[in-house]
Design an enzyme around this catalytic site. Structure first.
Site: not given
Ligand code: F6R
Length: 610
Positions: A2, A27, A74, A98-99, A483, A487, A490, A506, A605
């Site tokens: 949010c 967000r 969100w 937000n929260g 990683e 990517k 997601e 395994h 994010k």
């Molecule tokens: C993946 C991604 C998330 C963040 C995770 C932690 O691309 O962006 O997995 O890495 O939510 O976020 P931060 O680093 O802001 O604590």
């Protein structure tokens, strides 16, 4: 999770709010809305879906007025819908939030008994009714808001608009971020700095339980007891263009291409070519003047930041010889970790606002561990909570999938490893100079990889229809396999898994079938032959093999279906380079599939809820 914004000043509030929401949309993008106050009363416009839906709905009938609030959601309580979109209103009170309100059920029940009628399924609407109830006792709106907040348990950042106070906005926070902006004859408040950048770079980060009143050109801040206090101003050196796409199709692509500069800037002022001098700002606050007063290191983080931490473990153990554990913040909190004064806790977070990382960090502090933060956002909650923070100078990361923050985090972790190795006499001066020179050369190698982006695109598009992908690697490259898979999952919504190559036999090798793409990271190393054997194993079972390896490695090229060449470099910095092709690989597949790369479904994010 949010994004909220509030504006008061001479401009058309709706324009500022929509522009701010665009910069906060990373967000959350389940719904959006704005409320503007004018002579005719409060006008609220809301729409389900992305911000473009709200813009289309408003069309030419923009609400006019110079005071307003906006929100991009969100969803937590209540499905994504127009009814549940913010701003919420009860009487003259309008709220964006937000929260999460944890005691929402009980509060709602009590309010229903008092005759309040709810129009949404959200926890946020509680605030509107609570404030209205408090207004019956306290004539002053500020007192009513503060009193309502005392009844709420959970995390919140709220901005309140009250129709009977048409020259003020009210803001408060606990657990979720809120930043105030000092404009010219105007005042702003938002969840994050990028929303404020077009109007001001002078900001103040509100602390938990503080309260702010915004008026045209004026901001007042009050402490938790309601006493006025000076707002601590911070000047942000990001500029508004940094939060724009600059001709790239997506923020993610722009941010991938920014990585040579990110590494350069993160190194700047901290190391110099040909010198063994390391300057990590404020490190003495945690380590003291000399030596390293800890027996072990515990790294806590989530998602991509966690993967950076996993690479850090290899470096810290191999180069600095310190036992290092890496924990997911969400697990650490419930695992009764064995930490104390002898432990250095490194909390890694791009945003500095991830709820699990913050809660784990708080717990580590309560257990008397010293906390060093690695963070990208100045003034974030982590930056304020940690005993000292080393910043990654990546600039605002807008794409929901983290890319440049990861390379920034690796850069800081590498420097930190060298600092600890130096303090523990585990590295000679000559070796230290060599290692510093190595990392200083990373930006130019990253540039070279980017020059090869079209070839990576071709390889990626060749397997864009595949429903499953495997990524395999060993040693410090294993976290990159995780990683690379993350990517792809997601942003392209395809099943992808990262494995330590030695683990394949395994169990996971059962997933390999004819045509399944297996991406192997094969830099020259002690385990080069071993991982090549793993490549042979998957190939024998019909996999389509793609390998990242050193440019000119003919032996490797002969063994696999496609090669992504990475410039020849020093082994210790290879993780910084080998991640970049994997980011591009995922990006090109997602884009070719028509996915919304910057706003992948169900994600946001800055995960500010637990
Ligand atoms: C993946 C991604 C998330 C963040 C995770 C932690 O691309 O962006 O997995 O890495 O939510 O976020 P931060 O680093 O802001 O604590």
């Amino acid at each position: 999770m949010c994004g909220i914004i509030g504006y008061i000043g001479p401009k058309e509030a709706a324009d500022v709010l929509i522009d701010g929401l665009k910069r906060l949309e990373y967000r959350g993008y389940d719904s959006a809305g704005v409320a503007v106050l004018n002579g005719g009363g409060i006008e609220i416009e809301r729409a389900e879906g992305k911000l473009t839906k709200l813009e289309a709905k408003i069309g030419k009938h923009k609400p006019h007025g110079h005071l307003g609030v906006g929100h991009t959601r969100w969803a937590t309580h209540g499905v994504p819908s127009e009814r549940n979109a913010h701003p919420h209103r009860a009487g003259d009170v309008v709220v964006v939030h937000n929260g999460i309100i944890e005691n929402y059920e009980a509060l709602r029940k009590g309010l229903l008994q008092k005759g309040c009628r709810f129009r949404s399924e959200t926890d946020t609407e509680i605030f509107c009714h609570l404030i209205n109830e408090e207004l019956k006792e306290h004539k002053e709106i500020a007192k009513a808001i503060r009193s309502a907040l005392k009844k709420v348990r959970g995390s919140y950042a709220i901005v309140v608009l009250y129709a009977k106070e048409p020259k003020k906005l009210f803001a408060a926070k606990s657990g979720s971020p809120l930043v105030l902006g000092f404009g010219d004859k105007e005042a702003l408040v938002a969840s994050d700095v990028p929303a404020l950048l077009p109007y001001t770079r002078d900001v103040s980060f509100l602390e938990d339980d503080e309260f702010a009143i915004l008026e045209e050109g004026h901001l007042s801040v009050f402490d938790e007891k309601g006493h006025p206090k000076p707002a601590e101003k911070t000047h942000i050196d990001w500029n508004p263009v940094m939060a724009e796409k600059a001709g790239f199709k997506h923020f993610m692509l722009k941010e991938i291409f920014e990585q040579p500069r990110v590494v350069e800037q993160t190194l700047m002022g901290r190391v110099q070519l040909g010198s063994g001098k390391l300057t990590l700002e404020g490190i003495e606050k945690v380590f003291g003047k000399k030596g390293f007063p800890f027996k072990k290191i515990e790294i806590i983080a989530c998602g991509t930041s966690y993967h950076a931490g996993l690479v850090g473990k290899y470096w810290l153990e191999q180069l600095a010889h310190v036992p290092t554990v890496v924990s997911l913040a969400s697990e650490f909190r419930y695992a009764e970790p064995l930490i104390g004064k002898e432990t250095l806790v490194i909390s890694i977070s791009q945003s500095g606002e991830t709820a699990d990382t913050l809660a784990a960090t708080k717990m580590a502090k309560e257990m008397k561990a010293k906390v060093l933060g690695i963070c990208n956002v100045l003034g974030s909650s982590l930056g304020r909570m940690a005993d000292n923070t080393l910043y990654t100078h990546a600039g605002p990361e807008i794409g929901v999938a983290s890319t440049k923050a990861f390379t920034g985090q690796l850069t800081v972790l590498y420097l930190l490893t060298l600092e600890i190795a130096k303090r523990r006499d585990k590295i000679s001066k000559t070796e230290l100079i060599k290692k510093i020179n190595e990392v200083r050369s990373a930006p130019q190698y990253l540039e070279k990889i980017l020059e090869n982006a079209d070839a990576i695109k071709k390889i990626a598009l060749g397997c864009k229809e595949a429903p499953h992908f495997l990524f395999i690697a060993r040693g410090p490259h294993y976290p990159l396999a995780l990683e690379g898979a993350l990517k792809l999952k997601e942003i392209a919504y395809v099943h992808a898994e990262g494995f330590a190559a030695g683990e394949l036999k395994h169990g996971p090798i059962a997933l390999v079938d004819k045509g399944v793409p297996v991406v192997a990271l094969v830099p020259p190393s002690d385990t080069y032959e071993k991982i090549l054997s793993n490549v042979e194993e998957v190939k024998a079972r019909g996999a389509y093999t793609i390998a990242e390896g050193e440019v000119g490695d003919k032996h490797l090229a002969d063994k696999v279906d496609a090669v992504i060449p990475v410039p020849k470099t020093f082994y210790s910095i290879t993780p910084l380079l080998y991640i970049l092709p994997l980011q591009l690989f995922a990006y090109y597949i997602a884009d070719a599939k028509g996915c919304d790369v910057d706003m992948p479904r169900n994600l946001a994010k800055s995960v500010t809820v637990e």
